[in-house]
Design a protein around this motif. Structure first.
Motif, PDB file in Angstrom:
ATOM      1  N   LYS A 179      26.434 -34.119  -8.691  1.00 42.23           N
ATOM      2  CA  LYS A 179      25.732 -33.800  -9.938  1.00 42.23           C
ATOM      3  C   LYS A 179      25.767 -34.993 -10.873  1.00 42.23           C
ATOM      4  CE  LYS A 179      25.769 -29.667 -11.182  1.00 42.23           C
ATOM      5  NZ  LYS A 179      26.209 -28.314 -11.575  1.00 42.23           N
TER       6      LYS A 179
ATOM      7  N   VAL B  70      20.170 -25.086 -10.003  1.00 44.33           N
ATOM      8  CA  VAL B  70      20.096 -26.357 -10.715  1.00 44.33           C
ATOM      9  C   VAL B  70      19.850 -26.081 -12.201  1.00 44.33           C
ATOM     10  CG1 VAL B  70      18.920 -28.588 -10.852  1.00 44.33           C
ATOM     11  CG2 VAL B  70      19.164 -27.431  -8.635  1.00 44.33           C
ATOM     12  N   PRO B  71      20.668 -26.623 -13.104  1.00 42.78           N
ATOM     13  CA  PRO B  71      20.479 -26.363 -14.546  1.00 42.78           C
ATOM     14  C   PRO B  71      19.185 -26.979 -15.064  1.00 42.78           C
ATOM     15  CG  PRO B  71      22.655 -27.269 -14.078  1.00 42.78           C
ATOM     16  CD  PRO B  71      21.842 -27.445 -12.841  1.00 42.78           C
TER      17      PRO B  71
ATOM     18  N   CYS C 282      30.275 -17.895 -11.494  1.00 44.82           N
ATOM     19  CA  CYS C 282      29.851 -19.294 -11.592  1.00 44.82           C
ATOM     20  C   CYS C 282      30.853 -20.078 -12.435  1.00 44.82           C
ATOM     21  CB  CYS C 282      28.460 -19.381 -12.219  1.00 44.82           C
ATOM     22  SG  CYS C 282      27.213 -18.420 -11.325  1.00 44.82           S
TER      23      CYS C 282
ATOM     24  N   SER D 241      21.201 -22.612 -15.936  1.00 45.97           N
ATOM     25  CA  SER D 241      22.630 -22.902 -15.821  1.00 45.97           C
ATOM     26  C   SER D 241      22.995 -23.141 -14.362  1.00 45.97           C
ATOM     27  CB  SER D 241      23.468 -21.739 -16.379  1.00 45.97           C
ATOM     28  OG  SER D 241      23.161 -21.513 -17.743  1.00 45.97           O
ATOM     29  N   ALA D 242      24.128 -23.799 -14.155  1.00 46.06           N
ATOM     30  CA  ALA D 242      24.570 -24.132 -12.802  1.00 46.06           C
ATOM     31  C   ALA D 242      25.319 -22.966 -12.180  1.00 46.06           C
ATOM     32  CB  ALA D 242      25.463 -25.365 -12.835  1.00 46.06           C
TER      33      ALA D 242
ATOM     34  N   GLU E 252      26.997 -21.898  -7.965  1.00 50.77           N
ATOM     35  CA  GLU E 252      27.038 -22.001  -6.515  1.00 50.77           C
ATOM     36  C   GLU E 252      27.414 -20.632  -5.951  1.00 50.77           C
ATOM     37  OE1 GLU E 252      29.355 -25.129  -4.864  1.00 50.77           O
ATOM     38  OE2 GLU E 252      28.436 -26.695  -6.109  1.00 50.77           O
TER      39      GLU E 252
ATOM     40  N   ILE F 294      20.610 -32.908  -9.672  1.00 48.79           N
ATOM     41  CA  ILE F 294      21.378 -32.955  -8.432  1.00 48.79           C
ATOM     42  C   ILE F 294      20.910 -34.134  -7.590  1.00 48.79           C
ATOM     43  CG2 ILE F 294      21.937 -31.740  -6.283  1.00 48.79           C
ATOM     44  CD1 ILE F 294      23.186 -30.365  -8.595  1.00 48.79           C
TER      45      ILE F 294
ATOM     46  N   ASP G   1      28.669 -26.828 -16.799  1.00 53.87           N
ATOM     47  CA  ASP G   1      27.271 -26.501 -17.055  1.00 53.87           C
ATOM     48  C   ASP G   1      26.896 -25.122 -16.522  1.00 53.87           C
ATOM     49  OD1 ASP G   1      27.601 -27.286 -14.459  1.00 53.87           O
ATOM     50  OD2 ASP G   1      25.804 -28.526 -14.353  1.00 53.87           O
TER      51      ASP G   1
END
Length: 387
Positions: free
Chosen positions: A339, A312-313, A251, A297-298, A300, A326, A255
């Motif tokens: 974001k 999504v944080p 990641c 925490s973020a 993808e 988001i 964030d």
């Protein structure tokens, strides 16, 4: 002596006015300055604008892990500070961005799994105050492990209490502007045959069947007769737990998890869904996008090099210094995400500290106290040298 440019009363008024301005900026205006920079992304790539311009675009806002503190672990100042931050951020976003639908991806409450009926009612009241929204904005809330407990703590009473307040079920499709969102109670995807798990899995299979029939070119197939009809587009999967991944090592972003946390191996059915539950969800729905929370925490992740998942944080200062949410511009054919970062808690604290120190120094100068203090220090230094 320092010249006095104004009387004592005028100075006090100026001091109070300065404090008021700092307070208004830190508690109100800073949210506008941060969120004003956020814009809805363009859902249609330039190369496809001619083909997709006819598809209506849905503006959806996604946030997660608000963790409203409860009566057991919640200190009054902690509640006041962090809940005010979330309320101002949410209300500012509603006013500036005007989303059509808002999704909160679970862990709305911090102590829902323990709350007495009285404490639960108080938590719900505070939530409704903080996340009030215009009538033309739909608010959809998903369940998380802190709302009803982890799998071993979950029971029908806590689940039904949550579902009644937020008018949701453990497996549901929300369709808006031709976009299908599948809402999943991921706490119930334990796969051990518990009553709630069986109920949720049975409903998910039914929804999967209906969605797949809606996408088929031959809707008159006898296997599809009598099923609910949905827009013929692949769904977006929303849940609290992320799908299985080993860790947050891959990641990136400001964030993402802290460096010392990135390589911690996730525990299945605790930090992330099990590999089996993740495999089933991808097989049943083949989603074009997955959005989840839980880790604060973020991240993808591209599962099987096909299915994009965005974690999504947390929306709360209590869980991270730089919360965010988001923004999604979504049509039946395409989607684009961006974001939006909220003010950093450290920034607000720094402004307060700097302003306080500056006003104290100015006050000491005005009343000639600083001169006396400097004189005393000078005398002490002189005596020390003479010794």
């Amino acid at each position: 002596m320092l010249p006095k440019f104004c009387g004592r009363g005028t100075f006090v008024i100026a001091l109070i006015w300065s404090l008021t301005c700092v307070f208004l900026f830190c508690e109100f205006l800073i949210y506008y300055s941060a969120i004003f920079q956020c814009v809805w992304p363009d859902t249609v790539p330039q190369s496809n604008k001619g083909r997709e311009s006819s598809a209506p675009v849905l503006r959806a806002l996604f946030l997660a892990d608000t963790h409203l503190l409860g009566a057991i672990r919640g200190h009054w100042f902690d509640k006041l500070r962090r809940e005010w931050q979330m309320e101002r951020a949410f209300q500012t976003a509603m006013w500036l961005l005007r989303p059509e639908i808002v999704f909160i991806l679970g862990d709305v409450f911090d102590e829902g799994k323990w709350s007495s009926p009285k404490n639960w009612e108080d938590d719900v009241r505070r939530f409704r105050q903080m996340f009030r929204h215009p009538n033309d904005t739909e608010l959809v809330v998903l369940v998380g492990n802190h709302d009803i407990g982890f799998h071993y703590e979950m029971n029908l009473f806590k689940l039904q209490r949550f579902e009644k307040v937020f008018n949701v079920t453990s497996a549901r499709v929300v369709t808006k502007k031709g976009v299908n969102f599948v809402l999943v109670n991921s706490v119930a995807l334990h796969g051990d045959g518990c009553y709630i798990c069986q109920m949720v899995e049975k409903e998910l299979i039914k929804i999967s069947h209906a969605l797949n029939c809606s996408i088929q070119s031959n809707p008159m197939n006898e296997r599809c007769l009598g099923l609910e009809n949905f827009p013929s587009t692949r769904p977006i999967l929303l849940q609290h737990y992320p799908l299985y991944r080993v860790s947050d090592a891959e990641c990136t972003g400001e964030d993402a998890a802290a460096p010392e946390e990135k390589n911690l191996v996730f525990k299945e059915q605790y930090d992330v869904l099990s590999q089996e539950a993740s495999r089933k969800l991808l097989w049943w729905f083949r989603p074009r996008l997955i959005l989840s929370g839980h880790t604060h925490s973020a991240c993808e992740v591209l599962h099987r090099e096909t299915f994009l998942e965005v974690s999504v944080p947390s929306f709360s200062w209590r869980n991270r210094n730089n919360p965010s949410f988001i923004l999604g511009s979504i049509s039946s054919l395409n989607f684009t995400l961006s974001k939006c970062f909220l003010p950093r808690e450290s920034t607000v604290i720094s402004i307060y500290c700097f302003a306080s120190a500056l006003l104290i120094i100015l006050t000491l100068f005005y009343f000639q106290l600083l001169k006396g203090m400097l004189h005393c220090v000078s005398c002490l230094v002189s005596k020390h040298k003479s010794l």
